[in-house]
Design an enzyme around this catalytic site. Structure first.
Site, PDB file in Angstrom:
ATOM      1  N   ASN A   1      12.672 -18.057 -21.551  1.00 40.76           N
ATOM      2  CA  ASN A   1      12.161 -18.041 -20.176  1.00 40.76           C
ATOM      3  C   ASN A   1      10.645 -17.891 -20.233  1.00 40.76           C
ATOM      4  OD1 ASN A   1      14.960 -16.901 -20.073  1.00 40.76           O
ATOM      5  ND2 ASN A   1      14.522 -17.075 -17.897  1.00 40.76           N
TER       6      ASN A   1
ATOM      7  N   ARG B   1      19.406  -9.671 -20.882  1.00 40.37           N
ATOM      8  CA  ARG B   1      20.573 -10.576 -20.834  1.00 40.37           C
ATOM      9  C   ARG B   1      20.231 -11.945 -21.425  1.00 40.37           C
ATOM     10  NH1 ARG B   1      21.797 -15.652 -18.633  1.00 40.37           N
ATOM     11  NH2 ARG B   1      20.482 -15.155 -16.844  1.00 40.37           N
TER      12      ARG B   1
ATOM     13  N   CYS C   1      19.904 -20.522 -22.842  1.00 43.90           N
ATOM     14  CA  CYS C   1      21.352 -20.590 -22.664  1.00 43.90           C
ATOM     15  C   CYS C   1      21.976 -21.240 -23.895  1.00 43.90           C
ATOM     16  CB  CYS C   1      21.673 -21.401 -21.410  1.00 43.90           C
ATOM     17  SG  CYS C   1      23.445 -21.674 -21.237  1.00 43.90           S
TER      18      CYS C   1
ATOM     19  N   HIS D   1      12.135 -21.941 -17.629  1.00 38.34           N
ATOM     20  CA  HIS D   1      12.173 -21.821 -19.095  1.00 38.34           C
ATOM     21  C   HIS D   1      10.976 -22.584 -19.667  1.00 38.34           C
ATOM     22  CE1 HIS D   1      16.174 -19.973 -20.048  1.00 38.34           C
ATOM     23  NE2 HIS D   1      16.309 -20.192 -18.751  1.00 38.34           N
TER      24      HIS D   1
ATOM     25  N   HIS E   1      13.253 -19.761 -11.577  1.00 33.94           N
ATOM     26  CA  HIS E   1      13.741 -19.257 -12.872  1.00 33.94           C
ATOM     27  C   HIS E   1      13.363 -20.338 -13.874  1.00 33.94           C
ATOM     28  CE1 HIS E   1      16.952 -17.282 -15.476  1.00 33.94           C
ATOM     29  NE2 HIS E   1      16.780 -18.443 -16.086  1.00 33.94           N
TER      30      HIS E   1
HETATM   31  C1  LIG Z   1      22.323 -20.576 -17.681  1.00 31.28           C
HETATM   32  C2  LIG Z   1      22.803 -19.345 -18.307  1.00 31.28           C
HETATM   33  O1  LIG Z   1      22.131 -18.786 -19.140  1.00 31.28           O
HETATM   34  S1  LIG Z   1      24.322 -18.719 -17.799  1.00 31.28           S
HETATM   35  C3  LIG Z   1      24.775 -17.567 -19.071  1.00 31.28           C
HETATM   36  C4  LIG Z   1      25.116 -18.232 -20.368  1.00 31.28           C
HETATM   37  N1  LIG Z   1      26.386 -18.869 -20.322  1.00 31.28           N
HETATM   38  C5  LIG Z   1      27.531 -18.184 -20.516  1.00 31.28           C
HETATM   39  O2  LIG Z   1      27.509 -16.994 -20.789  1.00 31.28           O
HETATM   40  C6  LIG Z   1      28.817 -18.950 -20.378  1.00 31.28           C
HETATM   41  C7  LIG Z   1      29.942 -18.275 -21.113  1.00 31.28           C
HETATM   42  N2  LIG Z   1      31.191 -18.865 -20.749  1.00 31.28           N
HETATM   43  C8  LIG Z   1      32.231 -18.167 -20.363  1.00 31.28           C
HETATM   44  O3  LIG Z   1      32.194 -16.942 -20.289  1.00 31.28           O
HETATM   45  C9  LIG Z   1      33.467 -18.932 -20.055  1.00 31.28           C
HETATM   46  O4  LIG Z   1      33.443 -20.201 -20.546  1.00 31.28           O
HETATM   47  C10 LIG Z   1      33.790 -19.012 -18.563  1.00 31.28           C
HETATM   48  C11 LIG Z   1      33.667 -17.655 -17.908  1.00 31.28           C
HETATM   49  C12 LIG Z   1      32.820 -19.892 -17.886  1.00 31.28           C
HETATM   50  C13 LIG Z   1      35.189 -19.552 -18.416  1.00 31.28           C
HETATM   51  O5  LIG Z   1      35.981 -18.945 -19.299  1.00 31.28           O
HETATM   52  P1  LIG Z   1      37.079 -19.594 -20.234  1.00 31.28           P
HETATM   53  O6  LIG Z   1      36.746 -19.090 -21.560  1.00 31.28           O
HETATM   54  O7  LIG Z   1      37.206 -21.044 -20.045  1.00 31.28           O
HETATM   55  O8  LIG Z   1      38.248 -18.850 -19.514  1.00 31.28           O
HETATM   56  P2  LIG Z   1      39.776 -18.935 -19.594  1.00 31.28           P
HETATM   57  O9  LIG Z   1      40.173 -18.570 -18.236  1.00 31.28           O
HETATM   58  O10 LIG Z   1      40.261 -20.200 -20.221  1.00 31.28           O
HETATM   59  O11 LIG Z   1      40.111 -17.714 -20.573  1.00 31.28           O
HETATM   60  C14 LIG Z   1      40.146 -17.785 -21.967  1.00 31.28           C
HETATM   61  C15 LIG Z   1      40.264 -16.396 -22.526  1.00 31.28           C
HETATM   62  O12 LIG Z   1      39.019 -15.714 -22.352  1.00 31.28           O
HETATM   63  C16 LIG Z   1      39.194 -14.540 -21.584  1.00 31.28           C
HETATM   64  N3  LIG Z   1      38.049 -14.453 -20.675  1.00 31.28           N
HETATM   65  C17 LIG Z   1      37.600 -15.430 -19.846  1.00 31.28           C
HETATM   66  N4  LIG Z   1      36.534 -14.986 -19.160  1.00 31.28           N
HETATM   67  C18 LIG Z   1      36.323 -13.721 -19.555  1.00 31.28           C
HETATM   68  C19 LIG Z   1      35.358 -12.746 -19.184  1.00 31.28           C
HETATM   69  N5  LIG Z   1      34.428 -13.001 -18.280  1.00 31.28           N
HETATM   70  N6  LIG Z   1      35.423 -11.538 -19.777  1.00 31.28           N
HETATM   71  C20 LIG Z   1      36.384 -11.275 -20.717  1.00 31.28           C
HETATM   72  N7  LIG Z   1      37.316 -12.161 -21.119  1.00 31.28           N
HETATM   73  C21 LIG Z   1      37.285 -13.368 -20.522  1.00 31.28           C
HETATM   74  C22 LIG Z   1      40.488 -14.762 -20.826  1.00 31.28           C
HETATM   75  O13 LIG Z   1      41.090 -13.541 -20.472  1.00 31.28           O
HETATM   76  C23 LIG Z   1      41.301 -15.538 -21.822  1.00 31.28           C
HETATM   77  O14 LIG Z   1      41.823 -14.640 -22.778  1.00 31.28           O
HETATM   78  P3  LIG Z   1      43.264 -14.854 -23.461  1.00 31.28           P
HETATM   79  O15 LIG Z   1      43.130 -16.147 -24.212  1.00 31.28           O
HETATM   80  O16 LIG Z   1      43.427 -13.654 -24.314  1.00 31.28           O
HETATM   81  O17 LIG Z   1      44.199 -14.951 -22.309  1.00 31.28           O
HETATM   82  C1  LIG Z   2      21.189 -17.636 -14.450  1.00 34.00           C
HETATM   83  C2  LIG Z   2      20.385 -18.435 -15.387  1.00 34.00           C
HETATM   84  O1  LIG Z   2      20.238 -18.035 -16.512  1.00 34.00           O
HETATM   85  C3  LIG Z   2      19.784 -19.633 -14.856  1.00 34.00           C
HETATM   86  C4  LIG Z   2      19.314 -20.661 -15.827  1.00 34.00           C
HETATM   87  O2  LIG Z   2      18.742 -20.390 -16.878  1.00 34.00           O
HETATM   88  O3  LIG Z   2      19.488 -21.810 -15.456  1.00 34.00           O
END
Ligand SMILES: CC(=O)SCCNC(=O)CCNC(=O)[C@H](O)C(C)(C)COP(=O)(O)OP(=O)(O)OC[C@H]1O[C@@H](n2cnc3c(N)ncnc32)[C@H](O)[C@@H]1OP(=O)(O)O
Ligand SMILES: CC(=O)CC(=O)O
Length: 319
Positions: free
Chosen positions: A262, A15, A249, A218, A216
């Site tokens: 990581n 992931r 991320c 990095h 966790h």
């Molecule tokens: C630290 C880390 O590594 S964490 C992991 C890395 N980070 C990520 O993956 C963050 C990715 N971000 C996201 O997925 C989003 O920004 C979220 C979930 C946080 C919020 O979603 P937003 O895009 O703001 O959602 P919003 O509710 O405005 O929806 C926008 C569109 O996306 C779609 N959508 C939102 N979330 C999802 C989802 N999880 N799966 C599929 N479609 C989605 C909605 O259905 C909507 O579609 P439409 O325009 O056709 O109606």
């Molecule tokens: C869930 C995560 O991916 C956490 C992080 O990197 O902060």
């Protein structure tokens, strides 16, 4: 504090790693990597995320990937989601080992970019997540504090801010009569150092004396393994790591656009082995998985032991 004798390592590479690589790696290759990691003895593997595919197209095929994996008994194959839509998509895939995880942020700026809401709204929403999980019969045992050390947008995060977040998590635990058995501090963008790791692990323990504290980490700025050692010395026996050091991320504001992986799973396992700490993971088999990851990605990856080899080739070495 004495070193823990048995260390549990959870694999994040499929992931965390692939979310920051270019899209388009085949399901067959990624499923093969997951299978190789399971073969090496990783007890838990985060396979993919169910996030917005417009924002993270690399994870759009999460359901197909889960379905393609030949599962090994005893291994947990987990996913990540950040909103209700993502959770419902994960629930629809029986191959996902569901776990109710709560996510808190110290950094408001990063929370807005990654999660689309303020850190305060996110913390408030975690109460609703407890209810959502209860309604689906998914136990909530685990919580993460993201950007627990620092953030590329807000800079170093003061301990006082982390304290506030931990206090809020502890009050959620009491209000909802749940028990967080595992509380992870995430160094999302590589701001931690060995001293801050020991201080913040200690702080987390004060709020959650009965929980296991996880890390966790990095390795964005080269302190990853030193931070892991500081964690071990502070009694931490639970780590996330990523094969070949993949990961990062896409929303965390890396100055030079490069992946900020990581800590590397096989390097961590190597260090634990050499220190006489048990992980239950077959290092040679894991090194092969790391080399497979490198072949799939198609460039030299950051892991060290995968290139140097372990010390197995030196049988006469006395320890
Ligand atoms: C630290 C880390 O590594 S964490 C992991 C890395 N980070 C990520 O993956 C963050 C990715 N971000 C996201 O997925 C989003 O920004 C979220 C979930 C946080 C919020 O979603 P937003 O895009 O703001 O959602 P919003 O509710 O405005 O929806 C926008 C569109 O996306 C779609 N959508 C939102 N979330 C999802 C989802 N999880 N799966 C599929 N479609 C989605 C909605 O259905 C909507 O579609 P439409 O325009 O056709 O109606
Ligand atoms: C869930 C995560 O991916 C956490 C992080 O990197 O902060």
């Amino acid at each position: 504090m004495s070193l823990p004798m048995r260390i549990e390592i959870h694999e994040e590479g499929p992931r965390e790693g692939f979310q920051i690589e270019k899209p388009g790696f085949s399901i067959a290759d990624r499923a093969g990597l997951v299978e190789a990691l399971a073969q090496a003895g990783l007890p838990q593997i985060q396979v993919a995320s169910f996030v917005n595919p417009v924002k993270v197209p690399q994870m759009a095929d999460a359901p197909e990937l889960f379905r393609a994996i030949r599962k090994q008994p005893g291994v947990r194959y987990t996913g990540l989601w950040l909103n209700e839509k993502g959770f419902e998509r994960a629930v629809a895939v029986p191959e996902v080992d569901l776990e109710g995880v709560l996510y808190f942020y110290t950094s408001d700026a990063f929370c807005r970019l990654n999660n689309g809401v303020s850190a305060q709204a996110q913390a408030q929403d975690q109460r609703r997540w407890v209810e959502r999980y209860a309604a689906r019969g998914v136990p909530v045992r685990k919580a993460y504090v993201l950007t627990a050390f620092g953030c590329n947008f807000e800079g170093a995060i003061p301990q006082e801010r982390l304290k506030e977040v931990l206090a809020d998590m502890a009050s959620l635990q009491d209000e909802h009569r749940i028990r967080l058995d595992e509380v992870y501090l995430a160094d999302t963008v590589g701001w931690a150092n060995p001293r801050s790791v020991s201080e913040r692990v200690e702080l987390a323990r004060r709020f959650f004396p009965h929980a296991r504290i996880g890390l966790h980490l990095h390795d964005t700025r080269g302190t990853g393994m030193a931070n892991a050692l500081a964690g071990l010395q502070a009694g931490v026996d639970l780590f996330d790591a990523s094969v070949a050091g993949l990961g990062g991320c896409p929303f965390s504001g890396h100055a030079h656009g490069g992946a900020a992986g990581n800590i590397c799973t096989e390097d961590l396992v190597f260090m634990c082995n050499e220190m006489g700490l048990e992980t239950g993971i077959d290092l040679e088999c894991l090194i092969e998985a790391a080399r497979l990851a490198e072949r799939i990605i198609g460039r030299r990856l950051d892991g060290r032991v995968m290139h140097s080899g372990s010390l197995k080739a030196f049988p006469t070495r006395s320890r």
